[in-house]
Enzyme design. Structure first.
Site, PDB file in Angstrom:
ATOM      1  CG  LEU A 152      -9.189 -56.715 -46.239  1.00  0.00           C
ATOM      2  CD1 LEU A 152      -9.458 -57.467 -44.874  1.00  0.00           C
ATOM      3  CD2 LEU A 152     -10.499 -55.941 -46.272  1.00  0.00           C
ATOM      4  NE  ARG A 153      -4.604 -53.241 -52.788  1.00  0.00           N
ATOM      5  CZ  ARG A 153      -3.931 -53.875 -54.005  1.00  0.00           C
ATOM      6  NH1 ARG A 153      -2.928 -54.674 -53.647  1.00  0.00           N
ATOM      7  NH2 ARG A 153      -4.245 -53.419 -55.320  1.00  0.00           N
ATOM      8  CG  ASP A 209     -11.293 -59.575 -57.935  1.00  0.00           C
ATOM      9  OD1 ASP A 209     -10.758 -59.986 -57.157  1.00  0.00           O
ATOM     10  OD2 ASP A 209     -11.086 -59.543 -59.235  1.00  0.00           O
TER      11      ASP A 209
END
Lengths: 424, 319
Positions: free
Chosen positions: A64-65, A306
């Protein structure tokens, strides 16, 4: 709020259900399948004629950064992408900045995700502080904060003594450990599978045995410690063979494969297509065939997206310098359907790999539609064709090797906890 | 597979690699180069084929020889040549490769000669130009990472054809650090495309790519066996940082096993030619007695290199 999803093809892989029926949802839970509960009156009816109604997808790896890489993607953009792709639960790896090695970070992530009220977010904690590979994290505290497992993400542990101790510690308390099997030294500097393509293109290579050597070491440590290890992102023919043998020998191990590796191989790199710069690298056709066979026979438990949103600037570089990763949350379902079609698999068996199987590995009571279960539901049109294009993706990451490809399977409704969170 | 260096009519738009380049196009480049060799022998060494064209030498990696020969070639074609040593300018300030390209396009470049440390950089530039409707600007790969060095491959082919006339009965050995060599990859593709029946690579396992046999070559680890009966011996440069470490124990031991000496050269055919892309490490990959000996065609290679680069640029400019 009572919702009736009427006359769809209800598929619940865990309970072997695949029939035309209506799904009744009340108070955020599945109330019934088929027969309406007594005195039923729906507040809302979703017409699912011609559509498939299945448990919400569970993605065992989606980046999700947040925190740290908000310029690539944010929690908001990516959970919106998740529910647009029918994903209602996802596990996120700890390779954020800073890494998920402190309870406060995990609590914040859980809290932010909850406040968005969309997909459930299950953080995987860092196995070592800073993912640096020397000090193990406070796994107890992190578990209380909401971590469901511990991993090194792609920063594989070079020091086997630290690895042994981390596994011993996790085994003591029954924590799950996720490891991506790759020998750090053999993979050093490599960006592509060590084969004909890397030889032709002059790309620094990662040999297939970088995976099997790591697997052999991990299996030995599992034998010694008894810890449950999930092997993340298998990529090679021999890796699948090792995995099959380990399961046969009764080791407590599971594994997953990324959807990219189900469909692509190193040949797809073509002339340096940086969209195909992935971790682990796309392997050869024989490896891909083995991964697919492993999925069919159950050696490989899960297909994951991924999902790794990468911004354009980081991709528009020469292959080796381009940041690895691809957006995939919204492609997991259609690409899994594509795989099922190619392998002539029943839809239920394919959906198992992205619902019931990941629930089992993550230890979640989710991924099924039994009465009383949380009403996390995905309703999709299996025959609706759409073209993968940046404008068709909710994710902030627009880079994927599948750009321009026509896929079938589009999510019409996603429900989380009995609430419609996406309509497409 | 789509060949990004050919235009819709199958003509050469960019020169990015010799892999997949049709034999007719290779033949045309070599034929075009022949008269350019004699231009260099005239008093006035210029033809007006590229008059008014701006050729940008974009070197992201240091090079003296290749950059100079491209510069001479472009000047003999009457082009305006602009040399940019990017390695020490913009990228050091954080500008991306494609930003640099866009800026130079805005200066009305007609052709980019690109040397870059990363495999695939010239492809990236060509794709970028194509995606932004500027594919009339030509890209010539002057060496990218380990991938390719097509003009070197072409000048090697030109040299072999000059001395051996044709490729159909030749045995060619390429010796040394094939793993890191763009020169070797380009030459292998060129030789196999032109029908060379026997291409050999000779080196230790540490310096050969895993799947090198898939390129259509025979693999030898013993140099004496590999040289037997060869018509052409191509020695590769060994970078100094690879002479000591986990690839090789020492330059001396490398020379002992894979250095070309007069004595080893006797195993090849009596009229064998010896080539080297330069710059040479005397006493590491090649003995001075061979480098300066009668079999050596290393200096003619340099001369032919200018003619071949003139041929490539003039053909591109005409398409």
């Amino acid at each position: 709020m009572k919702i009736e999803i009427r006359n769809g093809r209800v598929i619940d892989p865990k309970h072997g259900i695949d029939r035309k029926a209506s799904l009744y949802i009340a108070a955020g839970k599945v109330a019934a399948v088929g027969e309406a509960p007594g005195g039923w009156h729906a507040n809302r009816v979703l017409d699912a004629a011609g559509l498939v109604v299945c448990p919400g997808l569970i993605d065992s790896s989606a980046r999700l950064r947040e925190p740290g890489f908000e310029y690539k993607a944010t929690l908001e953009s990516e959970v919106a992408a998740a529910v647009a792709g029918g994903v209602t639960s996802l596990a996120c790896p700890p390779d954020t900045d800073p890494p998920l090695d402190e309870p406060g970070l995990v609590q914040m992530l859980k809290h932010r995700a909850r406040s968005l009220n969309q997909a459930h977010v299950y953080p995987i904690g860092a196995l070592t502080v800073g993912l640096k590979g020397d000090t193990i994290t406070e796994m107890g505290e992190l578990t209380e904060a909401g971590c469901i497992a511990f991993s090194q993400a792609d920063a594989a542990l070079a020091d086997t003594q630290v690895l042994l101790r981390a596994l011993q510690y996790a085994a003591t308390f029954g924590y799950r450990v996720w490891l991506r099997p790759q020998d750090v030294h053999l993979a050093r500097g490599g960006v592509a599978h060590d084969g004909e393509v890397a030889t032709r293109l002059g790309l620094p290579a990662i040999p297939a045995f970088a995976e099997t050597i790591a697997l052999d070491a991990i299996f030995e440590l599992v034998r010694a410690t008894g810890v449950h290890v999930h092997l993340a992102r298998l990529s090679t023919h021999d890796g699948v063979a090792r995995m099959r043998a380990a399961k046969k020998a009764g080791l407590p191990v599971t594994c997953d494969v990324a959807i990219h590796h189900v469909h692509l191989c190193d040949v797809d790199i073509g002339w340096f297509n940086a969209h195909c710069h992935l971790v682990p690298p796309l392997r050869g056709t024989r490896d891909r065939a083995a991964l697919r066979a492993g999925l069919v026979d159950g050696t490989v438990d899960i297909i994951c997206s991924d999902h790794t949103p990468v911004d354009d600037d980081a991709k528009q570089l020469p292959f080796a310098e381009a940041e690895p990763g691809a957006t995939a949350l919204e492609l997991l379902l259609p690409l899994t359907l594509q795989w099922a079609k190619e392998e002539k698999l029943p839809l239920s068996a394919a959906l198992d790999r992205i619902t019931a199987a990941p629930a089992r590995v993550l230890g979640l009571d989710a991924g099924h539609l039994a009465p009383g279960a949380d009403a996390d539901v995905c309703v999709f049109d299996p025959d609706l064709h759409w073209v993968v294009a940046p404008s068709a993706l909710r994710s902030q990451g627009k880079n994927t090797p599948f750009l321009g490809l026509e896929l079938s399977g589009k999510v019409r409704y996603t429900l989380v906890g009995g609430q419609v969170v996406h309509e497409g | 597979m789509h060949n990004p260096q050919l235009n819709a009519d199958g003509e050469l738009q960019h020169l990015l690699t010799l892999e997949g380049l049709p034999a007719e196009i290779i033949g045309r480049i070599l034929d075009t180069a022949v008269p350019f060799v004699s231009i260099a022998e005239r008093d006035v060494k210029k033809v007006p084929l590229l008059r008014g064209k701006a050729v940008f030498n974009l070197f992201f990696e240091n090079s003296t020889r290749t950059r100079t020969t491209f510069e001479i070639a472009a000047k003999r074609l009457s082009a305006d040549v602009i040399n940019l040593n990017i390695g020490v300018s913009s990228t050091a300030k954080g500008e991306t490769l494609l930003d640099t390209i866009d800026n130079l396009v805005a200066m009305n470049a007609d052709m980019f000669i690109v040397r870059h440390g990363q495999s695939g950089a010239p492809h990236l530039i060509a794709q970028h130009l194509s995606a932004t409707n500027r594919s009339h600007i030509h890209v010539v790969n002057a060496g990218d990472g380990r991938h390719g060095h097509p003009t070197q491959g072409l000048l090697d082919l030109f040299t072999i054809r000059h001395y051996k006339r044709h490729f159909r009965e030749l045995t060619v050995a390429i010796v040394g650090d094939v793993l890191h060599s763009r020169v070797a990859r380009s030459l292998i593709h060129g030789l196999t495309t032109l029908g060379t029946p026997e291409v050999r690579v000779i080196g230790p396992q540490t310096l050969l790519p895993t799947a090198v046999a898939a390129l259509g070559v025979h693999v030898f680890h013993d140099m004496r066996q590999g040289l037997a009966g060869c018509d052409v011996v191509v020695m590769l440069r060994l970078q100094s940082e690879r002479m000591k470490g986990s690839l090789l124990p020492s330059a001396g031991e490398f020379f002992k096993h894979y250095g070309l000496t007069v004595e080893k050269l006797k195993l090849a055919k009596p009229d064998a030619i010896v080539m080297h892309p330069g710059p040479m490490n005397r006493g590491v990959e090649i003995d001075s007695a061979v480098a300066d000996g009668t079999h050596s065609v290393i200096l003619p290679q340099v001369t032919f290199g200018i003619a071949v680069r003139m041929a490539v640029m003039s053909i591109l400019a005409g398409n």
